[in-house]
Design an enzyme around this catalytic site. Structure first.
Site, mmCIF file in Angstrom:
data_model
loop_
_atom_site.group_PDB
_atom_site.id
_atom_site.type_symbol
_atom_site.label_atom_id
_atom_site.label_comp_id
_atom_site.label_asym_id
_atom_site.label_seq_id
_atom_site.Cartn_x
_atom_site.Cartn_y
_atom_site.Cartn_z
ATOM 1 N N CYS A 1 -1.826 -0.233 7.420
ATOM 2 C CA CYS A 1 -1.285 0.528 7.519
ATOM 3 C C CYS A 1 -1.467 1.307 8.950
ATOM 4 O O CYS A 1 -0.764 2.671 9.282
ATOM 5 C CB CYS A 1 -2.101 1.199 6.162
ATOM 6 S SG CYS A 1 -1.764 0.631 4.729
ATOM 7 N N CYS B 1 -6.416 1.256 5.568
ATOM 8 C CA CYS B 1 -6.702 -0.063 5.883
ATOM 9 C C CYS B 1 -6.184 -0.155 7.514
ATOM 10 O O CYS B 1 -5.714 0.798 8.330
ATOM 11 C CB CYS B 1 -5.987 -1.491 4.590
ATOM 12 S SG CYS B 1 -4.561 -1.576 4.757
ATOM 13 N N GLU C 1 1.079 4.117 1.490
ATOM 14 C CA GLU C 1 1.304 4.385 3.226
ATOM 15 C C GLU C 1 1.958 3.149 3.528
ATOM 16 O O GLU C 1 3.567 4.172 4.307
ATOM 17 C CB GLU C 1 0.189 3.817 4.258
ATOM 18 C CG GLU C 1 -1.413 4.787 3.795
ATOM 19 C CD GLU C 1 -2.396 3.875 2.855
ATOM 20 O OE1 GLU C 1 -3.539 3.970 2.957
ATOM 21 O OE2 GLU C 1 -1.990 2.956 2.368
ATOM 22 N N HIS D 1 0.868 -1.691 0.223
ATOM 23 C CA HIS D 1 0.350 -0.181 0.369
ATOM 24 C C HIS D 1 0.722 1.216 0.004
ATOM 25 O O HIS D 1 1.971 1.454 0.365
ATOM 26 C CB HIS D 1 -0.716 -0.531 1.131
ATOM 27 C CG HIS D 1 -1.754 -0.995 1.179
ATOM 28 N ND1 HIS D 1 -2.842 -1.423 2.162
ATOM 29 C CD2 HIS D 1 -2.626 -1.945 -0.193
ATOM 30 C CE1 HIS D 1 -4.086 -2.418 1.814
ATOM 31 N NE2 HIS D 1 -3.657 -2.734 0.853
#
Length: 155
Positions: A116, A113, A87, A85
């Site tokens: 993260c 999510c 992040e 991801h």
């Protein structure tokens, strides 16, 4: 044009950093959702990240999306994904260059999510500014419990 008029057309800091996150997202190789993130402290960019496969591995644009093939809804079974991801990529980039992110603000095209969210909480990120939601109620509860401020820009 008078100075005051010129300044009124200037983007605010939140809009500026979200615009950069959106530009970063254009590098994404995800077939489902293009996400970009920018970590900022004291109005200075520390690092950026976008979602895609780990370095050296084939991207979803080449292999297809397993989550789509299995019809997994957004926000569920995120471990079945080739990509890292946006992040997470910001944290990895910061770590690889020895940049402390404690106390930084995350500007991101989407809310994080749960995975993260946990990583960003532990990294000391105290505020998230997002442009769009992500269907993860668990992440929202964790962020609230950790005292992380989350603001969604109305753009």
């Amino acid at each position: 044009m008078p100075r005051r008029e010129k300044q009124s057309k200037r983007k605010g800091w939140d809009e500026y950093f979200i615009a950069i996150a959106r530009l970063v997202a254009e590098r994404s190789t995800c077939l489902r959702r293009k996400v970009g993130a920018v970590l900022v402290r004291d109005k200075r960019i520390l690092c950026t990240g976008y979602n895609g496969a780990p370095h050296g591995l084939a991207h979803c644009v080449e292999t297809g999306c397993l989550r789509e093939k299995l019809r997994i809804p957004p926000g569920e079974r995120i471990e079945i994904c080739r990509g890292i991801h946006a992040e997470q990529n910001t944290l990895v980039q910061a770590a690889s260059f020895g940049i402390s992110v404690a106390g930084a603000t995350l500007y991101c095209t989407h809310a994080p999510c749960i995975t993260c969210a946990k990583m960003l909480i532990n990294a000391g990120i105290r505020e998230f500014v997002i442009a769009a939601d992500y269907p993860d109620e668990f992440a929202r509860r964790f962020l609230h419990e950790a005292g992380v401020k989350v603001r969604r820009l109305k753009m």
